[in-house]
Scaffold this motif. Structure first.
Motif, PDB file in Angstrom:
ATOM      1  N   VAL A  59       5.839 -19.762   8.529  1.00  0.00           N
ATOM      2  CA  VAL A  59       5.545 -19.147   7.220  1.00  0.00           C
ATOM      3  C   VAL A  59       4.065 -18.832   7.029  1.00  0.00           C
ATOM      4  O   VAL A  59       3.683 -18.310   5.981  1.00  0.00           O
ATOM      5  CB  VAL A  59       6.033 -20.032   6.041  1.00  0.00           C
ATOM      6  CG1 VAL A  59       7.537 -20.269   6.119  1.00  0.00           C
ATOM      7  CG2 VAL A  59       5.280 -21.348   5.955  1.00  0.00           C
ATOM      8  N   HIS A  60       3.240 -19.121   8.046  1.00  0.00           N
ATOM      9  CA  HIS A  60       1.792 -18.932   7.835  1.00  0.00           C
ATOM     10  C   HIS A  60       1.092 -18.412   9.092  1.00  0.00           C
ATOM     11  O   HIS A  60       0.681 -19.192   9.959  1.00  0.00           O
ATOM     12  CB  HIS A  60       1.176 -20.255   7.384  1.00  0.00           C
ATOM     13  CG  HIS A  60      -0.222 -20.139   6.866  1.00  0.00           C
ATOM     14  ND1 HIS A  60      -0.727 -20.964   5.887  1.00  0.00           N
ATOM     15  CD2 HIS A  60      -1.235 -19.282   7.172  1.00  0.00           C
ATOM     16  CE1 HIS A  60      -1.983 -20.628   5.624  1.00  0.00           C
ATOM     17  NE2 HIS A  60      -2.320 -19.610   6.413  1.00  0.00           N
ATOM     18  N   VAL A  61       0.981 -17.091   9.175  1.00  0.00           N
ATOM     19  CA  VAL A  61       0.366 -16.446  10.344  1.00  0.00           C
ATOM     20  C   VAL A  61      -0.608 -15.372   9.869  1.00  0.00           C
ATOM     21  O   VAL A  61      -0.340 -14.666   8.892  1.00  0.00           O
ATOM     22  CB  VAL A  61       1.465 -15.783  11.218  1.00  0.00           C
ATOM     23  CG1 VAL A  61       0.855 -14.955  12.341  1.00  0.00           C
ATOM     24  CG2 VAL A  61       2.419 -16.831  11.785  1.00  0.00           C
ATOM     25  N   GLU A 151      -3.064 -16.093  -1.990  1.00  0.00           N
ATOM     26  CA  GLU A 151      -4.462 -15.650  -1.956  1.00  0.00           C
ATOM     27  C   GLU A 151      -5.120 -16.238  -0.709  1.00  0.00           C
ATOM     28  O   GLU A 151      -6.334 -16.369  -0.635  1.00  0.00           O
ATOM     29  CB  GLU A 151      -5.148 -16.140  -3.241  1.00  0.00           C
ATOM     30  CG  GLU A 151      -6.337 -15.313  -3.665  1.00  0.00           C
ATOM     31  CD  GLU A 151      -5.968 -14.045  -4.436  1.00  0.00           C
ATOM     32  OE1 GLU A 151      -4.872 -13.489  -4.213  1.00  0.00           O
ATOM     33  OE2 GLU A 151      -6.785 -13.597  -5.244  1.00  0.00           O
ATOM     34  N   ASP A 152      -4.311 -16.590   0.304  1.00  0.00           N
ATOM     35  CA  ASP A 152      -4.801 -17.399   1.432  1.00  0.00           C
ATOM     36  C   ASP A 152      -6.165 -16.958   1.964  1.00  0.00           C
ATOM     37  O   ASP A 152      -6.454 -15.778   2.127  1.00  0.00           O
ATOM     38  CB  ASP A 152      -3.794 -17.420   2.576  1.00  0.00           C
ATOM     39  CG  ASP A 152      -4.170 -18.471   3.610  1.00  0.00           C
ATOM     40  OD1 ASP A 152      -4.541 -19.576   3.201  1.00  0.00           O
ATOM     41  OD2 ASP A 152      -4.149 -18.176   4.810  1.00  0.00           O
ATOM     42  N   GLY A 153      -6.955 -17.974   2.265  1.00  0.00           N
ATOM     43  CA  GLY A 153      -8.356 -17.760   2.611  1.00  0.00           C
ATOM     44  C   GLY A 153      -9.212 -18.181   1.420  1.00  0.00           C
ATOM     45  O   GLY A 153     -10.365 -18.574   1.551  1.00  0.00           O
ATOM     46  N   LYS A 154      -8.573 -18.123   0.234  1.00  0.00           N
ATOM     47  CA  LYS A 154      -9.238 -18.462  -1.026  1.00  0.00           C
ATOM     48  C   LYS A 154      -8.225 -19.090  -1.969  1.00  0.00           C
ATOM     49  O   LYS A 154      -7.024 -19.066  -1.721  1.00  0.00           O
ATOM     50  CB  LYS A 154      -9.688 -17.192  -1.747  1.00  0.00           C
ATOM     51  CG  LYS A 154     -10.672 -16.323  -1.111  1.00  0.00           C
ATOM     52  CD  LYS A 154     -10.985 -15.217  -2.123  1.00  0.00           C
ATOM     53  CE  LYS A 154     -11.829 -14.146  -1.492  1.00  0.00           C
ATOM     54  NZ  LYS A 154     -12.079 -13.052  -2.412  1.00  0.00           N
ATOM     55  N   SER A 178       0.091 -21.498  -1.884  1.00  0.00           N
ATOM     56  CA  SER A 178      -1.225 -21.826  -2.419  1.00  0.00           C
ATOM     57  C   SER A 178      -2.168 -22.406  -1.361  1.00  0.00           C
ATOM     58  O   SER A 178      -1.861 -23.414  -0.728  1.00  0.00           O
ATOM     59  CB  SER A 178      -1.066 -22.823  -3.571  1.00  0.00           C
ATOM     60  OG  SER A 178      -2.342 -23.229  -4.011  1.00  0.00           O
ATOM     61  N   HIS A 179      -3.293 -21.725  -1.191  1.00  0.00           N
ATOM     62  CA  HIS A 179      -4.404 -22.237  -0.360  1.00  0.00           C
ATOM     63  C   HIS A 179      -5.214 -23.094  -1.319  1.00  0.00           C
ATOM     64  O   HIS A 179      -5.854 -22.582  -2.234  1.00  0.00           O
ATOM     65  CB  HIS A 179      -5.194 -21.050   0.186  1.00  0.00           C
ATOM     66  CG  HIS A 179      -6.539 -21.397   0.743  1.00  0.00           C
ATOM     67  ND1 HIS A 179      -6.824 -21.348   2.085  1.00  0.00           N
ATOM     68  CD2 HIS A 179      -7.700 -21.761   0.136  1.00  0.00           C
ATOM     69  CE1 HIS A 179      -8.097 -21.671   2.284  1.00  0.00           C
ATOM     70  NE2 HIS A 179      -8.652 -21.930   1.120  1.00  0.00           N
ATOM     71  N   CYS A 180      -5.170 -24.416  -1.141  1.00  0.00           N
ATOM     72  CA  CYS A 180      -5.766 -25.330  -2.118  1.00  0.00           C
ATOM     73  C   CYS A 180      -7.209 -25.664  -1.755  1.00  0.00           C
ATOM     74  O   CYS A 180      -7.460 -26.476  -0.856  1.00  0.00           O
ATOM     75  CB  CYS A 180      -4.952 -26.618  -2.189  1.00  0.00           C
ATOM     76  SG  CYS A 180      -3.249 -26.337  -2.687  1.00  0.00           S
ATOM     77  N   CYS A 231      -0.029 -24.622   1.155  1.00  0.00           N
ATOM     78  CA  CYS A 231      -0.363 -24.294   2.546  1.00  0.00           C
ATOM     79  C   CYS A 231      -1.168 -25.424   3.184  1.00  0.00           C
ATOM     80  O   CYS A 231      -1.882 -26.153   2.500  1.00  0.00           O
ATOM     81  CB  CYS A 231      -1.236 -23.040   2.595  1.00  0.00           C
ATOM     82  SG  CYS A 231      -0.401 -21.559   2.039  1.00  0.00           S
ATOM     83  N   HIS A 232      -1.088 -25.495   4.488  1.00  0.00           N
ATOM     84  CA  HIS A 232      -1.945 -26.347   5.333  1.00  0.00           C
ATOM     85  C   HIS A 232      -2.531 -27.586   4.649  1.00  0.00           C
ATOM     86  O   HIS A 232      -3.746 -27.734   4.561  1.00  0.00           O
ATOM     87  CB  HIS A 232      -3.065 -25.528   5.983  1.00  0.00           C
ATOM     88  CG  HIS A 232      -3.812 -24.565   5.110  1.00  0.00           C
ATOM     89  ND1 HIS A 232      -4.323 -24.901   3.872  1.00  0.00           N
ATOM     90  CD2 HIS A 232      -4.164 -23.263   5.316  1.00  0.00           C
ATOM     91  CE1 HIS A 232      -4.955 -23.855   3.374  1.00  0.00           C
ATOM     92  NE2 HIS A 232      -4.872 -22.841   4.214  1.00  0.00           N
ATOM     93  N   ILE A 233      -1.660 -28.503   4.180  1.00  0.00           N
ATOM     94  CA  ILE A 233      -2.222 -29.687   3.505  1.00  0.00           C
ATOM     95  C   ILE A 233      -2.802 -30.647   4.555  1.00  0.00           C
ATOM     96  O   ILE A 233      -2.326 -30.730   5.688  1.00  0.00           O
ATOM     97  CB  ILE A 233      -1.216 -30.386   2.565  1.00  0.00           C
ATOM     98  CG1 ILE A 233      -0.120 -31.091   3.331  1.00  0.00           C
ATOM     99  CG2 ILE A 233      -0.636 -29.414   1.549  1.00  0.00           C
ATOM    100  CD1 ILE A 233       0.654 -32.067   2.465  1.00  0.00           C
TER     101      ILE A 233
END
Ligand SMILES: NC(=O)N[C@@H](CC(=O)O)C(=O)O
Ligand SMILES: [Zn+2]
Ligand SMILES: [Zn+2]
Length: 434
Positions: A59-61, A151-154, A178-180, A231-233
């Motif tokens: 789910v995240h590329v 908004e990945d990256g931010k 969510s990119h946290c 995302c990516h916790i």
């Protein structure tokens, strides 16, 4: 076209199967899963000793196209995914232009239909231009085929705007990825804030930068019917916040990347910019909490956050180097080596984390070997041992901290909608090795 996969260990969490069986594929769909299927198929694969699982879903590329084709393209990124065993991938919108309108969505879907070897599901931005000021054309992009927004990256730092996005996503029934990262807390940090950053004298990113946004987004998602996906916790605190949110009945899921369960901040050196990613590699205590949350199901999926960068973006000082590492071609081996071999995950749990749970989040009819389903299948040899070699990556990018690491577990076949894309570990086209 019919294809018969013989003698593999079929693992399908959704059908609750973990048994040696044969799988028959006819006209791109699963026709039968049973013991000793005796039919004359056009092609037979002997999968003895291998796992036969529903095609993996990432789910995240970051595919980097449009705008950063020198790092990766839809074609090369999708080939890298196939080598890694992935049959569907979601691509993040931090391209140039960003995916914030229907024209860019159309461009990606059109290019993917011609050049991608796996299914590509674009994710749209939350705000126009990823500027955090007003919502993007979300409704229109959903009609064109985005599978979610991010908004990945931010982070969308304006909480009111994020709340609006969650409300709209609930209406449209799409997840919000969510990119946290609280931008002010992260500041100019480039690695985990802690013991190692103090030793190296490198500016740190505190755990709180991730945790305050995870807690905020869970609070915002509550009672809105929105599907919030973190995302990516990377921290123990985020795991605790996630668990509390789930206990309270909030629809919240989370992914972890292989580097966040395989490495700690201890591997960071000022010279090796392949240890620099966002969020950063964390402490031993964090890694232990992440592993435990994978074991007990608090974390829902493994995603790669495949972030290809060119030599010139990485071959500079630690402060200046780009954040991110490639991940598609190493995820299966790292998961088997670090989690299955260590007894943290059963093979069934691994497939839940890498196929069925991602399919459920996206609401796609994949991630299972159920009869009549599209034949997306991955065949993995869990015993093959080899060192990771970045020079063999199909991805344009080689930015990995795992070069030379000895691992166990190799993707042998990737079958997308009944078509063999990877055979014996190599890409094939029209039956020919490429
Ligand atoms: N993870 C990273 O370190 N980098 C990602 C952005 C992101 O996933 O936040 C990238 O686009 O390069
Ligand atoms: Zn991110
Ligand atoms: Zn990312």
């Amino acid at each position: 076209m019919s294809l018969l996969i013989k003698n593999g260990r079929v693992i399908d969490p959704i059908s609750n199967i973990d048994e040696v069986k044969d799988v028959l594929i006819k006209d791109h769909r699963i026709a039968a899963v049973a013991k000793n299927i005796e039919v004359a198929a056009e092609k037979v694969i002997d999968a003895k000793g291998c796992w036969v699982v529903p095609g993996l879903i990432d789910v995240h590329v970051h595919l980097r196209e449009p705008g950063f084709e020198y790092k990766e393209t839809i074609e090369t990124g999708s080939k890298s995914a196939a080598i890694g065993g992935f049959t569907s991938i979601c691509c993040m919108p931090n391209t140039n232009p960003v995916i914030d309108n229907t024209k860019v969505v159309d461009f990606i879907l059109n290019k993917a239909s011609k050049e991608a070897v796996v299914k590509v599901l674009p994710i749209g931005t939350i705000t126009k231009g990823q500027l955090g000021e007003e919502l993007a054309e979300i409704k229109e992009m959903v009609k064109r085929g985005i599978c979610g927004i991010s908004e990945d990256g931010k982070t969308v730092m304006n909480s009111r705007l994020m709340e609006e996005a969650l409300k709209l996503a609930a209406e449209l029934n799409i997840p919000v990825f969510s990119h946290c990262e609280d931008h002010a807390l992260a500041g100019k940090g480039v690695m985990n804030e802690g013991k190692r950053s103090r030793e190296l004298g490198i500016q740190g990113i505190p755990s709180a930068s991730e945790e305050v946004i995870a807690a905020r987004d869970i609070a915002l998602a509550k009672d809105k019917g929105a599907k919030l996906h973190l995302c990516h916790i990377s921290t123990k605190g985020t795991v605790e916040i996630l668990k509390k949110g789930k206990d309270e009945g909030v629809f919240v899921t989370a992914e972890v990347c292989p580097h966040h369960f395989a490495l700690t901040e201890e591997v960071v050196t000022a010279e090796d910019t392949n240890t620099k990613m966002n969020p950063p590699l964390r402490s031993q205590e964090d890694v232990e909490a992440i592993r435990e949350a994978l074991r007990n199901g608090i974390i829902d999926m493994i995603a790669t956050d495949h972030a290809p960068h060119h030599e010139k973006d990485k071959n500079t000082s630690y402060e200046k180097a780009a954040f991110g590492i490639v991940g598609l071609e190493t995820a299966v081996a790292l998961t088997i080596t670090e989690l299955v071999e260590e007894g943290i995950l059963t093979p069934m749990q691994m497939i839940e984390l890498m196929s069925s749970n991602p399919a459920k989040l996206l609401g796609i009819d994949r991630g299972t070997l159920g009869i009549g389903k599209m034949a997306d299948i991955t065949i993995i040899d869990p015993e093959e041992t080899y060192p990771i070699d970045k020079n063999q990556f199909v991805s344009k990018a080689k930015n990995t901290p795992f070069h030379g690491k000895k691992v166990k577990g190799k993707v042998k076949y990737t079958i997308v909608e009944g078509n063999i894309i990877v055979e014996n570990g190599s890409l094939i086209e029209g039956g020919q090795k490429i």
